[in-house]
Design an enzyme around this catalytic site. Structure first.
Site, PDB file in Angstrom:
ATOM      1  N   SER A 115       0.833  -1.203   0.000  1.00 21.20           N
ATOM      2  CA  SER A 115       0.000   0.000   0.000  1.00 21.20           C
ATOM      3  C   SER A 115       0.865   1.248   0.000  1.00 21.20           C
ATOM      4  O   SER A 115       1.971   1.264   0.572  1.00 21.20           O
ATOM      5  CB  SER A 115      -0.894   0.024   1.238  1.00 21.20           C
ATOM      6  OG  SER A 115      -1.540   1.270   1.382  1.00 21.20           O
ATOM      7  N   TYR A 139      -2.528   0.337   9.956  1.00 20.58           N
ATOM      8  CA  TYR A 139      -2.668  -0.300   8.646  1.00 20.58           C
ATOM      9  C   TYR A 139      -1.391  -0.124   7.825  1.00 20.58           C
ATOM     10  O   TYR A 139      -0.826  -1.103   7.312  1.00 20.58           O
ATOM     11  CB  TYR A 139      -3.859   0.290   7.897  1.00 20.58           C
ATOM     12  CG  TYR A 139      -3.886  -0.092   6.428  1.00 20.58           C
ATOM     13  CD1 TYR A 139      -4.278  -1.372   6.036  1.00 20.58           C
ATOM     14  CD2 TYR A 139      -3.491   0.814   5.442  1.00 20.58           C
ATOM     15  CE1 TYR A 139      -4.284  -1.741   4.706  1.00 20.58           C
ATOM     16  CE2 TYR A 139      -3.505   0.455   4.105  1.00 20.58           C
ATOM     17  CZ  TYR A 139      -3.897  -0.818   3.738  1.00 20.58           C
ATOM     18  OH  TYR A 139      -3.897  -1.170   2.420  1.00 20.58           O
ATOM     19  N   LYS A 143       1.422  -3.092   6.652  1.00 22.47           N
ATOM     20  CA  LYS A 143       1.840  -3.378   5.280  1.00 22.47           C
ATOM     21  C   LYS A 143       3.358  -3.327   5.149  1.00 22.47           C
ATOM     22  O   LYS A 143       3.969  -4.141   4.443  1.00 22.47           O
ATOM     23  CB  LYS A 143       1.183  -2.393   4.314  1.00 22.47           C
ATOM     24  CG  LYS A 143      -0.300  -2.640   4.093  1.00 22.47           C
ATOM     25  CD  LYS A 143      -0.540  -3.953   3.357  1.00 22.47           C
ATOM     26  CE  LYS A 143      -1.977  -4.130   2.949  1.00 22.47           C
ATOM     27  NZ  LYS A 143      -2.203  -5.370   2.178  1.00 22.47           N
TER      28      LYS A 143
END
Length: 318
Positions: A115, A139, A143
């Site tokens: 991402s 998040y 990643k």
């Protein structure tokens, strides 16, 4: 040649599945349907409904597989701030479970759906693979840890891998598959217009040509083809970079998207305007030059085409 697509019942995963099949590659899907939809999996594609934390199910799904495209995970950056443990469990522990199963089955190829969230709010005018990561949510951090896990596992075993970092994925390559995320701009605009409501622009005082924030938007069909190209390269034992950005290099403003929505739908509206949201960057755009060089990747859709395919697939449009 058969590849496992984790998260293959999701919006992006379902497009990856279709791209692999269109390229003549057999696929297997594993998805726990926490956000995916079983109807997004094409008929005839083997489907295992399970979470990656279920190592036994993962090993069964890996039977006869030569590589993995790993898209499964908890993807909501904002929500991850309130649910960090859940985010790390799904995205980090899930990756560990997958890599353990791959090692047991002697499967050596993996394409990871990373991402642009690993960059946080970069200061660079155009983000490249050399831009230092600075994730600002659990998040984004999860990643980045996933990329580290691939790097470290490749040092321990003969693992061939690459990670694709991308920004805002939009549109549809199949009218049967749509983005239903309540946090993404395109489905928000489609949903509001379908209800006869007016979308809103947050922030018109950004230092950009039209005062609204500029971000990179990548059509999901173009994105899916990048996964196929990476998988074919790894299967052919070609050396790839550890990470690739998938970006336009130019970006699209929020106002330009609103204008496209008006043209595409034929709904005459003037978006409401409100103040900036805290932390919303003025410009986040990435270069896709490395992906073009090594994967032949291009973002081929205009903003009107992006919105038109999203609107065509939207299930509740008037």
């Amino acid at each position: 040649m058969t590849w496992l697509v984790t998260g293959g019942a999701g919006y992006i995963g379902a497009h990856v599945v279709r791209a692999f099949r269109a390229d003549g590659i057999d696929v297997v899907v594993i998805d726990d349907l926490s956000s995916g939809k079983a109807e997004f999996v094409p008929d005839g594609v083997p489907f295992v409904q399970a979470n990656l934390l279920d190592g036994g199910a993962v090993r069964r799904a890996l039977e006869g597989v030569s590589g993995v495209v790993h898209l499964a995970g908890f993807k909501y950056a904002g929500v991850s701030v309130d649910r960090p443990l859940h985010t790390y469990t799904q995205n980090v522990t899930g990756m560990v479970s997958l890599l353990e199963a791959m090692a047991d089955k002697d499967i050596r190829n993996i394409v990871f759906s990373s991402s642009a969230g690993v960059y946080g709010t970069p200061k660079d005018e155009v983000v490249t693979e050399q831009t230092p990561p600075d994730p600002q949510s659990p998040y984004g951090e999860s990643k980045l840890v996933g990329e580290w896990l691939l790097r470290d596992q490749a040092r321990a075993v003969d693992l061939h891998h690459t990670s694709l970092r991308y920004f805002n994925v939009v549109g549809s390559g199949d009218p049967a598959v749509y983005d239903a995320s309540p946090y993404n701009l395109f489905p928000i605009v489609c949903d509001l217009l379908s209800q006869g409501k007016i979308p809103q622009i947050y922030g018109t005082d950004h230092p950009t040509p039209d005062g609204t924030s500029v971000k990179d938007y990548v059509h999901v069909a173009d994105l899916a083809r990048a996964h196929v190209a990476a998988a074919r390269a790894l299967d052919a034992s070609k050396t790839l970079e550890p990470v690739y950005n998938l970006g336009s290099g130019t970006g699209t403003s929020v106002r330009e998207i609103m204008d496209a929505a008006r043209r595409v739908t034929g709904i005459d509206f003037t978006p409401a305007e409100g103040p900036r949201r805290p932390g919303d960057p003025s410009r986040v755009v990435a270069s896709g030059d490395l992906a073009t060089r090594d994967l032949g990747w291009q973002n081929t859709h205009t903003v009107d085409q992006m919105f038109a395919t999203a609107w065509e697939a939207w299930p509740n449009k008037p």
